[in-house]
Design a protein around this motif. Structure first.
Motif, PDB file in Angstrom:
ATOM      1  N   UNK A 203       0.806  -1.113   0.024  1.00 26.44           N
ATOM      2  CA  UNK A 203       0.033   0.057   0.059  1.00 26.44           C
ATOM      3  C   UNK A 203       0.818   1.057  -0.107  1.00 26.44           C
ATOM      4  N   UNK A 204       0.299   2.321  -0.606  1.00 27.16           N
ATOM      5  CA  UNK A 204       1.093   3.486  -0.633  1.00 27.16           C
ATOM      6  C   UNK A 204       0.194   4.598   0.158  1.00 27.16           C
ATOM      7  N   UNK A 205       0.955   5.552   0.766  1.00 29.97           N
ATOM      8  CA  UNK A 205       0.177   6.883   1.682  1.00 29.97           C
ATOM      9  C   UNK A 205       0.004   7.843   0.537  1.00 29.97           C
ATOM     10  N   UNK A 206      -1.073   8.257   0.398  1.00 33.02           N
ATOM     11  CA  UNK A 206      -1.421   9.215  -0.370  1.00 33.02           C
ATOM     12  C   UNK A 206      -2.084  10.488   0.111  1.00 33.02           C
ATOM     13  N   UNK A 207      -1.905  10.490   1.451  1.00 32.74           N
ATOM     14  CA  UNK A 207      -1.990  11.676   2.357  1.00 32.74           C
ATOM     15  C   UNK A 207      -1.919  11.565   3.752  1.00 32.74           C
ATOM     16  N   UNK A 208      -1.358  12.495   4.191  1.00 34.39           N
ATOM     17  CA  UNK A 208      -1.268  12.588   5.644  1.00 34.39           C
ATOM     18  C   UNK A 208      -1.771  13.898   6.319  1.00 34.39           C
ATOM     19  N   UNK A 209      -2.899  13.565   6.979  1.00 32.86           N
ATOM     20  CA  UNK A 209      -3.695  14.511   7.434  1.00 32.86           C
ATOM     21  C   UNK A 209      -3.869  15.155   8.893  1.00 32.86           C
ATOM     22  N   UNK A 210      -3.190  14.454   9.765  1.00 32.90           N
ATOM     23  CA  UNK A 210      -3.362  14.764  11.344  1.00 32.90           C
ATOM     24  C   UNK A 210      -2.063  13.956  11.713  1.00 32.90           C
ATOM     25  N   UNK A 211      -1.859  14.454  13.118  1.00 35.37           N
ATOM     26  CA  UNK A 211      -0.788  13.774  13.833  1.00 35.37           C
ATOM     27  C   UNK A 211      -1.214  13.856  15.290  1.00 35.37           C
ATOM     28  N   UNK A 212      -1.121  12.759  16.109  1.00 39.19           N
ATOM     29  CA  UNK A 212      -1.637  12.726  17.521  1.00 39.19           C
ATOM     30  C   UNK A 212      -0.586  11.999  18.188  1.00 39.19           C
ATOM     31  N   UNK A 213      -0.403  12.341  19.584  1.00 37.14           N
ATOM     32  CA  UNK A 213       0.477  11.922  20.541  1.00 37.14           C
ATOM     33  C   UNK A 213      -0.217  10.668  21.239  1.00 37.14           C
ATOM     34  N   UNK A 214       0.431   9.427  21.339  1.00 35.34           N
ATOM     35  CA  UNK A 214      -0.138   8.300  22.067  1.00 35.34           C
ATOM     36  C   UNK A 214       0.150   8.155  23.502  1.00 35.34           C
ATOM     37  N   UNK A 215      -0.708   7.965  24.243  1.00 33.06           N
ATOM     38  CA  UNK A 215      -0.577   7.820  25.863  1.00 33.06           C
ATOM     39  C   UNK A 215      -1.156   6.568  26.280  1.00 33.06           C
ATOM     40  N   UNK A 216      -0.889   6.435  27.796  1.00 31.18           N
ATOM     41  CA  UNK A 216      -1.630   5.793  28.702  1.00 31.18           C
ATOM     42  C   UNK A 216      -2.836   6.438  29.208  1.00 31.18           C
ATOM     43  N   UNK A 217      -3.879   5.885  29.026  1.00 29.48           N
ATOM     44  CA  UNK A 217      -4.956   6.548  29.553  1.00 29.48           C
ATOM     45  C   UNK A 217      -5.778   5.923  30.732  1.00 29.48           C
ATOM     46  N   UNK A 218      -5.728   6.597  31.825  1.00 29.52           N
ATOM     47  CA  UNK A 218      -6.206   6.007  33.388  1.00 29.52           C
ATOM     48  C   UNK A 218      -7.443   6.562  33.562  1.00 29.52           C
ATOM     49  N   UNK A 219      -8.002   5.713  34.328  1.00 25.43           N
ATOM     50  CA  UNK A 219      -9.500   6.249  35.027  1.00 25.43           C
ATOM     51  C   UNK A 219      -9.338   7.378  35.813  1.00 25.43           C
ATOM     52  N   UNK A 220     -10.266   8.359  35.839  1.00 24.75           N
ATOM     53  CA  UNK A 220     -10.089   9.270  36.939  1.00 24.75           C
ATOM     54  C   UNK A 220     -10.074   9.309  38.290  1.00 24.75           C
ATOM     55  N   UNK A 221     -10.335   8.003  38.509  1.00 17.57           N
ATOM     56  CA  UNK A 221      -9.992   7.708  40.097  1.00 17.57           C
ATOM     57  C   UNK A 221      -8.766   7.284  40.512  1.00 17.57           C
ATOM     58  N   UNK A 222      -7.945   6.997  39.429  1.00 15.33           N
ATOM     59  CA  UNK A 222      -6.579   6.670  40.090  1.00 15.33           C
ATOM     60  C   UNK A 222      -6.131   7.994  40.639  1.00 15.33           C
ATOM     61  N   UNK A 223      -5.415   7.632  41.865  1.00 15.42           N
ATOM     62  CA  UNK A 223      -4.907   8.608  42.620  1.00 15.42           C
ATOM     63  C   UNK A 223      -3.699   9.546  41.803  1.00 15.42           C
ATOM     64  N   UNK A 224      -3.724  10.704  42.178  1.00 15.64           N
ATOM     65  CA  UNK A 224      -2.640  11.619  41.550  1.00 15.64           C
ATOM     66  C   UNK A 224      -1.372  11.252  41.727  1.00 15.64           C
ATOM     67  N   UNK A 225      -1.144  10.775  42.994  1.00 17.89           N
ATOM     68  CA  UNK A 225       0.425  10.415  43.285  1.00 17.89           C
ATOM     69  C   UNK A 225       0.852   9.246  42.630  1.00 17.89           C
ATOM     70  N   UNK A 226      -0.207   8.449  42.102  1.00 15.74           N
ATOM     71  CA  UNK A 226       0.210   7.135  41.251  1.00 15.74           C
ATOM     72  C   UNK A 226       0.438   7.914  39.812  1.00 15.74           C
ATOM     73  N   UNK A 227      -0.346   8.640  39.445  1.00 18.60           N
ATOM     74  CA  UNK A 227       0.189   9.230  38.085  1.00 18.60           C
ATOM     75  C   UNK A 227       1.420   9.900  37.943  1.00 18.60           C
ATOM     76  N   UNK A 228       1.627  10.819  38.806  1.00 13.22           N
ATOM     77  CA  UNK A 228       2.866  11.541  39.121  1.00 13.22           C
ATOM     78  C   UNK A 228       4.187  10.676  39.301  1.00 13.22           C
TER      79      UNK A 228
END
Length: 251
Positions: A203-228
């Motif tokens: 396959x060939x690329x015919x258009x690049x139309x955006x770019x994103x950064x990929x992350x680990x997404x954690x549930x909002x209840x995960x304590x902030x100190x764990x995220x830090x």
């Protein structure tokens, strides 16, 4: 005297065991969910279900080192479909999902650790396709395949396009090869990896139309100190060159 000594030793042993279990109970542990999204996350056997040591990929290896450095417990499960594991992480305390694009629509839904790597959004065509694009608007006339629940599919829909949706992104490789779709909206390098997993290339690329950064997404209840702790550990690994070495093993 001997009996008292035995009782004392038994008491000390029980206290030691209790303290060990207490320490383990206090140690945070997260449930991490992912999907087949090579080269970032994939099952070693290519299936749609795998756990822990049966997973590999750039993100898998980076997160293993990150959690080890942060001294935080975890389990990893790869399963299908993406929409299901995304919602599990969204709804359940102690859960996380990786890798996922950190876009404005998701910003307040999770707590974030990353970035783990980039994800270019591209339109792929067959090698002999005459399609030549300079903008996403020009793609409107074509049949575009995308993946249900994926941020790329959602982006296309917001732009007023109507992508043809499938449950597994590698199915788009087959559909593109057979001519059922004209273009495949996917990530780079993920799309080409997925195609090779099902024996398709060219396959060939015919258009690049955006770019994103990929992350680990954690549930909002995960304590902030764990995220830090996790973010600090990841930043240290980047500074030490560990992340670059992991990427070099796959790219």
């Amino acid at each position: 005297m001997f009996k008292r000594l035995c009782l004392l030793l038994a008491s000390c042993t029980m206290l030691l065991v209790s303290s060990v279990f207490a320490a383990q109970a206090e140690r945070p542990s997260l449930v991490l969910l992912t999907e087949n999204f090579p080269p970032y996350n994939m099952a070693k056997n290519g299936k749609n279900f795998a756990q822990n040591q049966n997973l590999e990929g750039i993100a898998v290896d980076i997160l293993r080192e990150t959690f080890k450095r942060a001294d935080i417990g975890y389990s990893m499960t790869l399963r299908f479909p993406w929409e299901r594991i995304y919602n599990l992480a969204l709804d359940n305390p102690g859960y996380g999902v990786f890798v996922t694009a950190r876009v404005p629509e998701r910003e307040k839904l999770f707590k974030w650790v990353g970035p783990i790597g980039p994800d270019d959004w591209v339109l792929l065509a067959r090698a002999n396709s005459p399609i030549d694009l300079n903008s996403l608007e020009q793609a409107r006339q074509y049949r575009i395949g995308a993946y249900k629940g994926d941020v790329i599919a959602l982006f296309l829909e917001k732009q007023g396009l109507t992508p043809v949706i499938v449950l597994r992104d590698q199915d788009n490789a087959r559909k593109l090869l057979s001519g059922q779709i004209d273009l495949w909206a996917t990530g780079d390098p993920a799309g080409q990896f997925l195609a090779r997993q099902v024996g398709i290339s060219g396959f060939k690329t015919v258009l690049r139309f955006n770019r994103a950064e990929l992350y680990l997404a954690l549930n909002k209840e995960v304590p902030d100190e764990v995220v830090v702790k996790l973010q600090t550990a990841l930043d240290q690994l980047k500074a030490e060159g560990v992340v670059d070495k992991i990427r070099a093993r796959y790219l």
